[in-house]
Motif scaffolding. Structure first.
Motif, PDB file in Angstrom:
ATOM      1  N   ILE A 177      18.405  82.850  58.974  1.00 17.66           N
ATOM      2  CA  ILE A 177      17.040  82.313  58.442  1.00 17.66           C
ATOM      3  C   ILE A 177      16.789  83.203  57.403  1.00 17.66           C
ATOM      4  O   ILE A 177      16.300  82.838  56.199  1.00 17.66           O
ATOM      5  CB  ILE A 177      16.255  82.761  59.614  1.00 17.66           C
ATOM      6  CG1 ILE A 177      16.235  81.866  60.741  1.00 17.66           C
ATOM      7  CG2 ILE A 177      14.842  82.758  59.128  1.00 17.66           C
ATOM      8  CD1 ILE A 177      15.595  82.239  61.967  1.00 17.66           C
ATOM      9  N   ARG A 178      16.926  84.668  57.204  1.00 18.96           N
ATOM     10  CA  ARG A 178      16.701  85.397  56.153  1.00 18.96           C
ATOM     11  C   ARG A 178      17.499  84.857  54.804  1.00 18.96           C
ATOM     12  O   ARG A 178      16.918  84.568  53.621  1.00 18.96           O
ATOM     13  CB  ARG A 178      17.324  86.874  56.074  1.00 18.96           C
ATOM     14  CG  ARG A 178      16.988  87.669  55.253  1.00 18.96           C
ATOM     15  CD  ARG A 178      17.493  89.095  55.428  1.00 18.96           C
ATOM     16  NE  ARG A 178      18.972  88.958  55.028  1.00 18.96           N
ATOM     17  CZ  ARG A 178      19.433  88.901  53.689  1.00 18.96           C
ATOM     18  NH1 ARG A 178      18.946  88.948  52.766  1.00 18.96           N
ATOM     19  NH2 ARG A 178      20.985  88.749  53.640  1.00 18.96           N
ATOM     20  N   VAL A 179      18.671  84.357  54.813  1.00 21.17           N
ATOM     21  CA  VAL A 179      19.693  83.827  53.786  1.00 21.17           C
ATOM     22  C   VAL A 179      18.880  82.485  53.317  1.00 21.17           C
ATOM     23  O   VAL A 179      18.513  82.453  51.959  1.00 21.17           O
ATOM     24  CB  VAL A 179      20.900  83.546  54.069  1.00 21.17           C
ATOM     25  CG1 VAL A 179      21.785  82.768  53.118  1.00 21.17           C
ATOM     26  CG2 VAL A 179      21.623  84.930  54.219  1.00 21.17           C
ATOM     27  N   LEU A 180      18.538  81.810  54.216  1.00 21.33           N
ATOM     28  CA  LEU A 180      17.968  80.529  53.872  1.00 21.33           C
ATOM     29  C   LEU A 180      16.429  80.554  53.268  1.00 21.33           C
ATOM     30  O   LEU A 180      16.208  79.843  52.164  1.00 21.33           O
ATOM     31  CB  LEU A 180      17.750  79.674  55.158  1.00 21.33           C
ATOM     32  CG  LEU A 180      19.031  79.179  55.772  1.00 21.33           C
ATOM     33  CD1 LEU A 180      18.798  78.370  57.272  1.00 21.33           C
ATOM     34  CD2 LEU A 180      19.729  78.166  54.628  1.00 21.33           C
ATOM     35  N   GLU A 181      15.742  81.451  53.760  1.00 20.13           N
ATOM     36  CA  GLU A 181      14.356  81.683  53.169  1.00 20.13           C
ATOM     37  C   GLU A 181      14.338  82.268  51.888  1.00 20.13           C
ATOM     38  O   GLU A 181      13.744  81.899  51.080  1.00 20.13           O
ATOM     39  CB  GLU A 181      13.641  82.803  54.119  1.00 20.13           C
ATOM     40  CG  GLU A 181      13.223  81.957  55.402  1.00 20.13           C
ATOM     41  CD  GLU A 181      12.379  82.943  56.570  1.00 20.13           C
ATOM     42  OE1 GLU A 181      11.742  82.446  57.339  1.00 20.13           O
ATOM     43  OE2 GLU A 181      12.474  84.252  56.203  1.00 20.13           O
ATOM     44  N   LEU A 182      15.541  83.080  51.583  1.00 21.72           N
ATOM     45  CA  LEU A 182      15.452  83.668  50.302  1.00 21.72           C
ATOM     46  C   LEU A 182      16.051  82.673  49.265  1.00 21.72           C
ATOM     47  O   LEU A 182      15.893  82.887  48.092  1.00 21.72           O
ATOM     48  CB  LEU A 182      16.625  85.054  50.169  1.00 21.72           C
ATOM     49  CG  LEU A 182      15.827  86.037  51.009  1.00 21.72           C
ATOM     50  CD1 LEU A 182      16.903  87.229  50.890  1.00 21.72           C
ATOM     51  CD2 LEU A 182      14.464  86.841  50.021  1.00 21.72           C
ATOM     52  N   ASP A 183      16.832  81.702  49.579  1.00 21.86           N
ATOM     53  CA  ASP A 183      17.352  80.987  48.820  1.00 21.86           C
ATOM     54  C   ASP A 183      16.465  79.953  47.777  1.00 21.86           C
ATOM     55  O   ASP A 183      16.568  79.651  46.814  1.00 21.86           O
ATOM     56  CB  ASP A 183      18.433  79.827  49.431  1.00 21.86           C
ATOM     57  CG  ASP A 183      19.065  78.848  48.581  1.00 21.86           C
ATOM     58  OD1 ASP A 183      19.980  79.246  47.903  1.00 21.86           O
ATOM     59  OD2 ASP A 183      18.855  77.687  48.864  1.00 21.86           O
ATOM     60  N   ASP A 184      15.381  79.390  48.425  1.00 25.77           N
ATOM     61  CA  ASP A 184      14.484  78.413  47.819  1.00 25.77           C
ATOM     62  C   ASP A 184      15.041  77.316  47.017  1.00 25.77           C
ATOM     63  O   ASP A 184      14.605  77.092  45.884  1.00 25.77           O
ATOM     64  CB  ASP A 184      13.722  79.492  46.835  1.00 25.77           C
ATOM     65  CG  ASP A 184      12.205  78.890  46.493  1.00 25.77           C
ATOM     66  OD1 ASP A 184      11.742  78.078  47.218  1.00 25.77           O
ATOM     67  OD2 ASP A 184      11.768  79.336  45.262  1.00 25.77           O
ATOM     68  N   GLY A 185      15.940  76.745  47.763  1.00 26.61           N
ATOM     69  CA  GLY A 185      16.547  75.502  47.287  1.00 26.61           C
ATOM     70  C   GLY A 185      17.457  75.704  46.130  1.00 26.61           C
ATOM     71  O   GLY A 185      17.868  74.780  45.559  1.00 26.61           O
TER      72      GLY A 185
END
Length: 273
Positions: A231-239
């Motif tokens: 979740i942390r990785v995905l939230e930081l990615d921002d697309g």
């Protein structure tokens, strides 16, 4: 004329019942959110809201929310349940909510859609089996719950696409639900990994495998840690690495939004185990 016959004949001339259904939808384009106050009968009402990190074309012309009371045996629901014996509509709240962006218009959003349903018709108790489920198109319903709480019953979830939402009574064991959500995560990862760069694919498949391995070994604390990392990785990615746009034409996959939705509901199930 017998009394019974009089009653039967009189019933033929009774006025039809007036529908109590009202749906008041309010759009807040500045906040990228929409809220519907829904009254389906004197006994059944709810508030249903969706918030977006970013949305384009969020207008009454492009985006509609509908709701209806349905039969407990409605095939539109029963035929798409994850388990027809252990999941069912609550008899006090047989409600189908449909979110229908117009495919011919320009609605789109990025990331996740954060959904909240609040109703006084149901009542929260500790350990409640009530969950929020979602289905896209004619697919099977999947648990997207990320929070349940009082007041009288409040539930939250998130998603990366639309169509139908229901509250279901889910009597499956929590471990069964956890395993199903891990399978969903693995299946979706497998279906989109070819769309990703090598670095993004490697990162994603490694994190998902860590989760699956921990659950398979009944190491649920480690599984929770691995889910939080994903979740942390995905939230930081921002697309940037993971595509995160969904549009009403339904011609692109919101990879990041779907991954976040599955991961967040898996985290919820791990927390309550």
């Amino acid at each position: 004329m017998t009394f019974l016959r009089f009653i039967l004949l009189s019933a033929l001339f009774l006025p039809a019942a007036v529908s109590a259904t009202t749906i008041d939808v309010k759009f807040n384009q500045a906040a990228h959110s929409v809220k519907a106050e829904i009254n389906l009968s004197p006994a059944v009402s709810l508030d249903f809201s969706i918030g977006f990190g970013n949305a384009v074309g969020l207008t009454p012309q492009n985006f509609t929310i509908n709701a209806e009371l349905i039969s407990l045996t409605d095939p539109r629901i029963v035929n798409r349940l994850p388990d027809s014996l252990l999941t069912s509509l609550p008899s006090a709240f047989p409600v189908l909510i449909s979110v229908e962006p117009d495919p011919a218009r320009g609605f789109a959003f990025s990331g996740t859609a954060d959904i909240e349903l609040y109703t006084k018709t149901l009542h929260y108790t500790e350990g409640t089996p009530l969950r929020l489920f979602h289905a896209h198109g004619n697919e099977s319903f999947q648990d997207i719950t990320t929070m349940t709480g009082a007041g009288s019953y409040r539930v939250r979830g998130s998603g990366g696409q639309f169509s139908d939402f229901v509250v279901l009574v889910d009597l499956r064991s929590n471990l069964t639900v956890i395993n199903e959500k891990v399978t969903q995560l693995q299946s979706f990862t497998s279906s989109v990994q070819q769309q990703l760069s090598y670095d993004a694919e490697l990162q994603l498949t490694t994190l998902v495998q860590d989760i699956a391995d921990a659950v398979a070994q009944s190491q649920l604390v480690q599984a929770s840690t691995a889910v939080n990392e994903l979740i942390r990785v995905l939230e930081l990615d921002d697309g940037v690495l993971y595509p995160d746009v969904w549009r009403s034409s339904d011609d692109v996959i919101n990879v990041r939004g779907r991954l976040l939705s599955i991961s967040r509901t898996l985290r919820y199930s791990l927390r309550i185990h």
